[in-house]
Design a protein around this motif. Structure first.
Motif, PDB file in Angstrom:
ATOM      1  N   PRO A 179       0.836  -1.205   0.000  1.00  0.00           N
ATOM      2  CA  PRO A 179       0.000   0.000   0.000  1.00  0.00           C
ATOM      3  C   PRO A 179       0.866   1.249   0.000  1.00  0.00           C
ATOM      4  O   PRO A 179       1.924   1.285   0.644  1.00  0.00           O
ATOM      5  CB  PRO A 179      -0.800  -0.136   1.310  1.00  0.00           C
ATOM      6  N   GLU A 180       0.431   2.263  -0.715  1.00  0.00           N
ATOM      7  CA  GLU A 180       1.172   3.515  -0.772  1.00  0.00           C
ATOM      8  C   GLU A 180       0.203   4.658  -1.054  1.00  0.00           C
ATOM      9  O   GLU A 180      -0.961   4.438  -1.400  1.00  0.00           O
ATOM     10  CB  GLU A 180       2.251   3.459  -1.857  1.00  0.00           C
ATOM     11  N   VAL A 181       0.687   5.870  -0.886  1.00  0.00           N
ATOM     12  CA  VAL A 181      -0.135   7.055  -1.139  1.00  0.00           C
ATOM     13  C   VAL A 181      -0.135   7.346  -2.636  1.00  0.00           C
ATOM     14  O   VAL A 181       0.917   7.360  -3.278  1.00  0.00           O
ATOM     15  CB  VAL A 181       0.419   8.267  -0.362  1.00  0.00           C
ATOM     16  N   PHE A 182      -1.319   7.570  -3.199  1.00  0.00           N
ATOM     17  CA  PHE A 182      -1.421   7.931  -4.616  1.00  0.00           C
ATOM     18  C   PHE A 182      -2.648   8.804  -4.823  1.00  0.00           C
ATOM     19  O   PHE A 182      -3.543   8.887  -3.963  1.00  0.00           O
ATOM     20  CB  PHE A 182      -1.486   6.676  -5.507  1.00  0.00           C
ATOM     21  N   ASP A 183      -2.688   9.466  -5.978  1.00  0.00           N
ATOM     22  CA  ASP A 183      -3.787  10.372  -6.305  1.00  0.00           C
ATOM     23  C   ASP A 183      -4.894   9.583  -6.998  1.00  0.00           C
ATOM     24  O   ASP A 183      -4.748   9.163  -8.150  1.00  0.00           O
ATOM     25  CB  ASP A 183      -3.269  11.495  -7.202  1.00  0.00           C
ATOM     26  N   LEU A 184      -6.007   9.392  -6.312  1.00  0.00           N
ATOM     27  CA  LEU A 184      -7.114   8.607  -6.855  1.00  0.00           C
ATOM     28  C   LEU A 184      -7.760   9.306  -8.047  1.00  0.00           C
ATOM     29  O   LEU A 184      -8.196   8.644  -9.001  1.00  0.00           O
ATOM     30  CB  LEU A 184      -8.154   8.350  -5.759  1.00  0.00           C
ATOM     31  N   VAL A 185      -7.808  10.625  -8.023  1.00  0.00           N
ATOM     32  CA  VAL A 185      -8.405  11.382  -9.133  1.00  0.00           C
ATOM     33  C   VAL A 185      -7.600  11.159 -10.410  1.00  0.00           C
ATOM     34  O   VAL A 185      -8.157  10.883 -11.476  1.00  0.00           O
ATOM     35  CB  VAL A 185      -8.482  12.883  -8.804  1.00  0.00           C
ATOM     36  N   ALA A 186      -6.274  11.289 -10.292  1.00  0.00           N
ATOM     37  CA  ALA A 186      -5.410  11.086 -11.462  1.00  0.00           C
ATOM     38  C   ALA A 186      -5.544   9.666 -11.999  1.00  0.00           C
ATOM     39  O   ALA A 186      -5.574   9.448 -13.216  1.00  0.00           O
ATOM     40  CB  ALA A 186      -3.953  11.379 -11.099  1.00  0.00           C
ATOM     41  N   ILE A 203     -17.085   8.549 -27.371  1.00  0.00           N
ATOM     42  CA  ILE A 203     -17.803   8.581 -26.104  1.00  0.00           C
ATOM     43  C   ILE A 203     -17.582   9.917 -25.403  1.00  0.00           C
ATOM     44  O   ILE A 203     -16.447  10.399 -25.294  1.00  0.00           O
ATOM     45  CB  ILE A 203     -17.333   7.433 -25.188  1.00  0.00           C
ATOM     46  N   GLU A 204     -18.658  10.503 -24.945  1.00  0.00           N
ATOM     47  CA  GLU A 204     -18.567  11.711 -24.124  1.00  0.00           C
ATOM     48  C   GLU A 204     -18.190  11.308 -22.701  1.00  0.00           C
ATOM     49  O   GLU A 204     -18.730  10.350 -22.148  1.00  0.00           O
ATOM     50  CB  GLU A 204     -19.902  12.459 -24.114  1.00  0.00           C
ATOM     51  N   VAL A 205     -17.257  12.046 -22.122  1.00  0.00           N
ATOM     52  CA  VAL A 205     -16.789  11.743 -20.766  1.00  0.00           C
ATOM     53  C   VAL A 205     -17.047  12.946 -19.868  1.00  0.00           C
ATOM     54  O   VAL A 205     -16.716  14.082 -20.224  1.00  0.00           O
ATOM     55  CB  VAL A 205     -15.291  11.389 -20.745  1.00  0.00           C
ATOM     56  N   VAL A 206     -17.639  12.689 -18.708  1.00  0.00           N
ATOM     57  CA  VAL A 206     -17.922  13.739 -17.732  1.00  0.00           C
ATOM     58  C   VAL A 206     -17.300  13.344 -16.398  1.00  0.00           C
ATOM     59  O   VAL A 206     -17.583  12.255 -15.872  1.00  0.00           O
ATOM     60  CB  VAL A 206     -19.440  13.956 -17.553  1.00  0.00           C
ATOM     61  N   HIS A 207     -16.435  14.236 -15.869  1.00  0.00           N
ATOM     62  CA  HIS A 207     -15.808  13.976 -14.565  1.00  0.00           C
ATOM     63  C   HIS A 207     -16.358  14.956 -13.534  1.00  0.00           C
ATOM     64  O   HIS A 207     -16.393  16.167 -13.772  1.00  0.00           O
ATOM     65  CB  HIS A 207     -14.290  14.140 -14.643  1.00  0.00           C
ATOM     66  N   ASP A 208     -16.774  14.436 -12.400  1.00  0.00           N
ATOM     67  CA  ASP A 208     -17.187  15.272 -11.274  1.00  0.00           C
ATOM     68  C   ASP A 208     -16.277  14.915 -10.097  1.00  0.00           C
ATOM     69  O   ASP A 208     -16.649  14.144  -9.208  1.00  0.00           O
ATOM     70  CB  ASP A 208     -18.662  15.013 -10.938  1.00  0.00           C
ATOM     71  N   CYS A 209     -15.078  15.477 -10.126  1.00  0.00           N
ATOM     72  CA  CYS A 209     -14.056  15.097  -9.158  1.00  0.00           C
ATOM     73  C   CYS A 209     -13.309  16.338  -8.668  1.00  0.00           C
ATOM     74  O   CYS A 209     -13.234  17.345  -9.378  1.00  0.00           O
ATOM     75  CB  CYS A 209     -13.032  14.138  -9.778  1.00  0.00           C
ATOM     76  N   PRO A 210     -12.726  16.267  -7.485  1.00  0.00           N
ATOM     77  CA  PRO A 210     -11.850  17.347  -7.048  1.00  0.00           C
ATOM     78  C   PRO A 210     -10.564  17.335  -7.867  1.00  0.00           C
ATOM     79  O   PRO A 210     -10.310  16.413  -8.644  1.00  0.00           O
ATOM     80  CB  PRO A 210     -11.580  17.005  -5.573  1.00  0.00           C
ATOM     81  N   GLU A 211      -9.752  18.361  -7.702  1.00  0.00           N
ATOM     82  CA  GLU A 211      -8.488  18.429  -8.440  1.00  0.00           C
ATOM     83  C   GLU A 211      -7.566  17.279  -8.053  1.00  0.00           C
ATOM     84  O   GLU A 211      -6.846  16.732  -8.881  1.00  0.00           O
ATOM     85  CB  GLU A 211      -7.786  19.768  -8.166  1.00  0.00           C
ATOM     86  N   GLN A 212      -7.607  16.913  -6.785  1.00  0.00           N
ATOM     87  CA  GLN A 212      -6.707  15.874  -6.286  1.00  0.00           C
ATOM     88  C   GLN A 212      -7.306  15.234  -5.046  1.00  0.00           C
ATOM     89  O   GLN A 212      -8.001  15.880  -4.269  1.00  0.00           O
ATOM     90  CB  GLN A 212      -5.339  16.481  -5.955  1.00  0.00           C
ATOM     91  N   LEU A 213      -7.073  13.935  -4.878  1.00  0.00           N
ATOM     92  CA  LEU A 213      -7.510  13.230  -3.684  1.00  0.00           C
ATOM     93  C   LEU A 213      -6.503  12.115  -3.384  1.00  0.00           C
ATOM     94  O   LEU A 213      -6.465  11.104  -4.065  1.00  0.00           O
ATOM     95  CB  LEU A 213      -8.913  12.642  -3.868  1.00  0.00           C
ATOM     96  N   MET A 214      -5.687  12.337  -2.373  1.00  0.00           N
ATOM     97  CA  MET A 214      -4.648  11.379  -2.019  1.00  0.00           C
ATOM     98  C   MET A 214      -5.206  10.356  -1.027  1.00  0.00           C
ATOM     99  O   MET A 214      -5.824  10.720  -0.018  1.00  0.00           O
ATOM    100  CB  MET A 214      -3.449  12.088  -1.398  1.00  0.00           C
ATOM    101  N   ILE A 215      -5.020   9.078  -1.329  1.00  0.00           N
ATOM    102  CA  ILE A 215      -5.419   8.012  -0.412  1.00  0.00           C
ATOM    103  C   ILE A 215      -4.263   7.018  -0.277  1.00  0.00           C
ATOM    104  O   ILE A 215      -3.310   7.035  -1.066  1.00  0.00           O
ATOM    105  CB  ILE A 215      -6.692   7.275  -0.887  1.00  0.00           C
ATOM    106  N   TYR A 216      -4.368   6.156   0.720  1.00  0.00           N
ATOM    107  CA  TYR A 216      -3.354   5.135   0.979  1.00  0.00           C
ATOM    108  C   TYR A 216      -3.983   3.774   0.717  1.00  0.00           C
ATOM    109  O   TYR A 216      -4.886   3.353   1.434  1.00  0.00           O
ATOM    110  CB  TYR A 216      -2.874   5.234   2.424  1.00  0.00           C
ATOM    111  N   ASN A 217      -3.523   3.090  -0.346  1.00  0.00           N
ATOM    112  CA  ASN A 217      -4.120   1.815  -0.715  1.00  0.00           C
ATOM    113  C   ASN A 217      -3.221   1.135  -1.748  1.00  0.00           C
ATOM    114  O   ASN A 217      -2.108   1.605  -2.012  1.00  0.00           O
ATOM    115  CB  ASN A 217      -5.533   2.023  -1.281  1.00  0.00           C
ATOM    116  N   TYR A 218      -3.710   0.056  -2.325  1.00  0.00           N
ATOM    117  CA  TYR A 218      -2.977  -0.646  -3.381  1.00  0.00           C
ATOM    118  C   TYR A 218      -3.354  -0.035  -4.724  1.00  0.00           C
ATOM    119  O   TYR A 218      -4.438  -0.300  -5.253  1.00  0.00           O
ATOM    120  CB  TYR A 218      -3.317  -2.133  -3.381  1.00  0.00           C
TER     121      TYR A 218
END
Length: 336
Positions: A179-186, A203-218
């Protein structure tokens, strides 16, 4: 009388009536003999049962290990299938920086020839006027000002290629990671980008996300789950006139919820409770293995300490399928 005397010597006649006959003693001893024989038989049977239990336990342990090995093989097989889905999009993503580096290297090779021609003239002690004329003719000053941007651009392209290869390695070998810290949004945006580019439809793509969200996981496991969910969404919209893929990230109750939504025909209500069963698929033969969602569910709940669910949605005149992946914001808050 001999039997009675033997019992007396052994102290086994205490408390018995004096008129107890020898025939009765013989019967008692025979009965005791039978009981002892039965006890020995029961002990032998018990030892045999224990041996059977030990064999059964060993077989169960071996079967469990074989099941774990098979599960890992299935994960690896599905991972390779998912990786195959990414190839076209990754190839497109690699093409841009590689083309940029190639063009820069081609320009630098041309500059090398001019430098060699100019230096050779200097070594041959040409006159100052000839040297200046050659300097202007070969555009040495312009080359000198152009070299740094070319090198910086090439370095940027090489770093981009290295980043893409690193991301692919994280996806292809998640079992060897920690497990390590990574940007889930990216990660979400990159996965969608690669798969949409490899799709046969626009395909049209729509993102509803913050600029960045760091989490700790695989990161590798989360990536594999997202690939399966996004690919399922793309398959569901294969015959849609205006396909639209939506992603959203929401934080609630110490969890981050990743939503992958399509505007396909939705999921049959009878299939909803079987979606995550192994080898269950509604796709045509040869189109799906029925393992993608099953493995994704296992990765989400076991390795990533989260959850995975699916449902239909109906809003604003649209409908489709909605998959939700939850992941802990803090590893210490997760179960296990």
């Amino acid at each position: 009388m001999m039997t009675k005397n033997l019992l007396k010597q052994a102290g086994l006649d205490q408390g018995l009536p004096s008129h107890f006959e020898e025939g009765a003693w013989v019967e008692v001893i025979q009965r005791m003999d039978d009981i002892y024989t039965n006890l020995v038989q029961y002990q032998i049977e018990l030892e045999e049962k224990n041996a059977e239990l030990e064999r059964a336990y060993t077989e169960l342990k071996q079967a469990h290990q074989a099941l774990k090995d098979t599960q890992q093989q299935l994960i690896q097989s599905e991972k390779m299938a998912s990786l195959g889905r990414l190839v076209a999009g990754v190839a497109h993503e690699l093409n841009n920086p590689i083309s940029f580096v190639f063009a820069n290297m081609h320009a630098l090779l041309g500059y090398e020839k001019r430098f060699l021609q100019y230096l050779e003239a200097i070594h041959n002690n040409v006159s100052l006027a000839q040297r200046e004329q050659l300097r202007k003719q070969l555009r040495i000053d312009r080359i000198m000002s152009d070299i740094r941007p070319l090198l910086e651009g090439s370095m940027e392209g090489a770093e981009r290629v290295s980043e893409i290869v690193k991301n692919l390695r994280q996806f292809s070998t998640p079992a060897s990671q920690k497990p390590e810290v990574f940007d889930l949004v990216a990660l979400c945006k990159r996965t969608v980008l690669w798969l949409v580019r490899s799709a046969s439809i626009k395909i049209e793509v729509v993102h509803d996300c913050p600029e960045q969200l760091m989490i700790y996981n695989y990161e590798g496991y989360v990536s594999q789950i997202l690939v399966n969910l996004v690919q399922n969404a793309l398959d569901a919209m294969e015959h849609q006139a205006q396909p639209c893929l939506s992603t959203a990230l929401q934080i609630k109750d110490s969890q981050v919820w990743v939503q992958i939504r399509d505007n396909g025909t939705g999921i049959n209500e009878l299939d909803l409770h079987k979606l995550f069963d192994p080898f269950y698929t509604t796709k045509p033969i040869g189109k799906g293995t029925g393992l993608g969602l099953y493995i994704s569910y296992g990765l989400a709940t076991e390795q990533c300490r989260g959850s995975l669910s699916a449902r239909n949605y109906y809003e604003k005149g649209q409908n489709g399928a909605l998959f939700e992946l939850s992941l802990p914001l803090k590893w210490s808050d997760a179960h296990g």
